[in-house]
Design a protein around this motif. Structure first.
Motif, PDB file in Angstrom:
ATOM      1  N   GLY A   1       7.339 -12.941  23.200  1.00  0.00           N
ATOM      2  CA  GLY A   1       6.565 -12.064  24.072  1.00  0.00           C
ATOM      3  C   GLY A   1       5.418 -11.369  23.379  1.00  0.00           C
ATOM      4  O   GLY A   1       4.676 -10.601  24.009  1.00  0.00           O
ATOM      5  N   GLY A   2       5.234 -11.628  22.072  1.00  0.00           N
ATOM      6  CA  GLY A   2       4.134 -11.020  21.330  1.00  0.00           C
ATOM      7  C   GLY A   2       2.787 -11.517  21.828  1.00  0.00           C
ATOM      8  O   GLY A   2       2.675 -12.582  22.437  1.00  0.00           O
ATOM      9  N   ARG A   3       1.761 -10.729  21.542  1.00  0.00           N
ATOM     10  CA  ARG A   3       0.438 -11.041  22.079  1.00  0.00           C
ATOM     11  C   ARG A   3      -0.571 -11.282  20.967  1.00  0.00           C
ATOM     12  O   ARG A   3      -0.450 -10.776  19.859  1.00  0.00           O
TER      13      ARG A   3
ATOM     14  N   THR B   1       0.456 -18.444  26.457  1.00  0.00           N
ATOM     15  CA  THR B   1       0.004 -18.337  27.839  1.00  0.00           C
ATOM     16  C   THR B   1      -1.154 -17.358  27.878  1.00  0.00           C
ATOM     17  O   THR B   1      -1.035 -16.226  27.400  1.00  0.00           O
ATOM     18  N   VAL B   2      -2.296 -17.781  28.399  1.00  0.00           N
ATOM     19  CA  VAL B   2      -3.465 -16.905  28.474  1.00  0.00           C
ATOM     20  C   VAL B   2      -3.269 -15.890  29.585  1.00  0.00           C
ATOM     21  O   VAL B   2      -3.052 -16.258  30.746  1.00  0.00           O
TER      22      VAL B   2
ATOM     23  N   LEU C   1      -8.564  -1.910  20.035  1.00  0.00           N
ATOM     24  CA  LEU C   1      -7.623  -0.814  19.857  1.00  0.00           C
ATOM     25  C   LEU C   1      -6.896  -0.510  21.163  1.00  0.00           C
ATOM     26  O   LEU C   1      -5.683  -0.252  21.167  1.00  0.00           O
ATOM     27  N   SER C   2      -7.619  -0.578  22.283  1.00  0.00           N
ATOM     28  CA  SER C   2      -6.975  -0.317  23.578  1.00  0.00           C
ATOM     29  C   SER C   2      -5.946  -1.394  23.906  1.00  0.00           C
ATOM     30  O   SER C   2      -4.876  -1.089  24.448  1.00  0.00           O
ATOM     31  N   VAL C   3      -6.233  -2.643  23.560  1.00  0.00           N
ATOM     32  CA  VAL C   3      -5.277  -3.726  23.813  1.00  0.00           C
ATOM     33  C   VAL C   3      -4.028  -3.533  22.961  1.00  0.00           C
ATOM     34  O   VAL C   3      -2.895  -3.624  23.450  1.00  0.00           O
TER      35      VAL C   3
ATOM     36  N   VAL D   1     -10.289 -13.033  24.529  1.00  0.00           N
ATOM     37  CA  VAL D   1      -9.064 -13.656  25.001  1.00  0.00           C
ATOM     38  C   VAL D   1      -7.846 -12.820  24.646  1.00  0.00           C
ATOM     39  O   VAL D   1      -7.729 -12.305  23.529  1.00  0.00           O
ATOM     40  N   ILE D   2      -6.945 -12.688  25.609  1.00  0.00           N
ATOM     41  CA  ILE D   2      -5.632 -12.085  25.382  1.00  0.00           C
ATOM     42  C   ILE D   2      -4.589 -13.068  25.874  1.00  0.00           C
ATOM     43  O   ILE D   2      -4.676 -13.568  26.996  1.00  0.00           O
TER      44      ILE D   2
END
Length: 245
Positions: A132-134, A219-220, A30-32, A241-242
């Motif tokens: 640019g999405g994660r 891109t990690v 949730l924080s991410v 992982v993000i």
């Protein structure tokens, strides 16, 4: 996304919710997600909806996708479910460039045991994210050898269900081969009935995860070893992982 039998009986979904309540991993994800205010979020493998509902309550626009209709039925029956768009399916059904953030939690990434399935899923996720999405997900670190504790003694625990019935849950490993671990989850009822649910999980190393993400065009950004953002090898035996497109 591969279909497995975790929720083939609705009672398995009830037991899962009773055992797996909101915890540190949910706080982390949730924080991410909340680093992007008002994000359009994909929860792939949303299961019974615990995190999807929490993200929607925090003001995000959430789509929960899962191939397991029993799990989705449990999610749709929960308070606040109308805030989430629930979709029965896999990553292949995702629309292009529609999400700011995608999450796969509760080790959903490990259910993609084949390299081709995993690569296809990452490609679908990249397609579904805006530039640019994660993406954020968790996978158990094979170096921690967590499956060695998945035995009838170390894994045994009692779970109280909403109706007051107390069941016993335990795990049993059936195979360990080529980075994959087969196991069966058992739930025993006071009547003597036992519900059993087999599954196979893939344990990828940190290097394997990085390489697969790079091949898919990600891109990690960060990789942690636990929910308090510890270095890999110093946390909870996780690979958290993000990455971004």
């Amino acid at each position: 996304m591969p279909q497995h039998s975790e929720f083939s009986d609705h009672r398995l979904a009830v037991a899962y919710d009773a055992e797996c309540r909101w915890a540190r991993d949910d706080d982390f994800f949730l924080s991410v997600v909340s680093e992007t205010p008002g994000a359009r979020v994909l929860d792939l493998g949303c299961g019974t909806g615990r995190l999807a509902l929490g993200m929607a309550a925090a003001g995000h626009t959430v789509t929960g996708v899962d191939p397991d209709r029993a799990a989705l039925a449990a999610a749709r029956a929960k308070p606040g479910a109308e805030r989430v768009t629930w979709v029965a399916g896999t990553a292949s059904v995702l629309p292009d460039a529609s999400f700011d953030v995608a999450v796969m939690t509760s080790h959903v990434a490990q259910y993609f045991t084949g390299d081709d399935d995993w690569a296809e899923t990452l490609a679908d996720l990249r397609r579904a994210l805006v530039p640019g999405g994660r993406i954020a997900f968790d996978s158990r670190d094979p170096r921690a050898r967590g499956w060695e504790r998945w035995n009838p003694i170390d894994s045994r625990r009692r779970i109280e269900l909403p109706d007051g019935c107390v069941v016993t849950r335990w795990f049993e490993v059936t195979s360990v081969r080529d980075g994959s671990v087969g196991f069966t989850s058992h739930i025993g009822y006071p009547s003597g009935e036992v519900l059993s649910s087999p599954a196979v999980l893939r344990f990828r190393t940190g290097d394997e995860l990085r390489a697969s993400l790079l091949s898919a065009g990600f891109t990690v950004e960060r990789m942690y070893g636990g929910w308090d953002r510890e270095p890999v090898g110093a946390g909870d035996g996780e690979l958290v992982v993000i990455a971004h497109t």
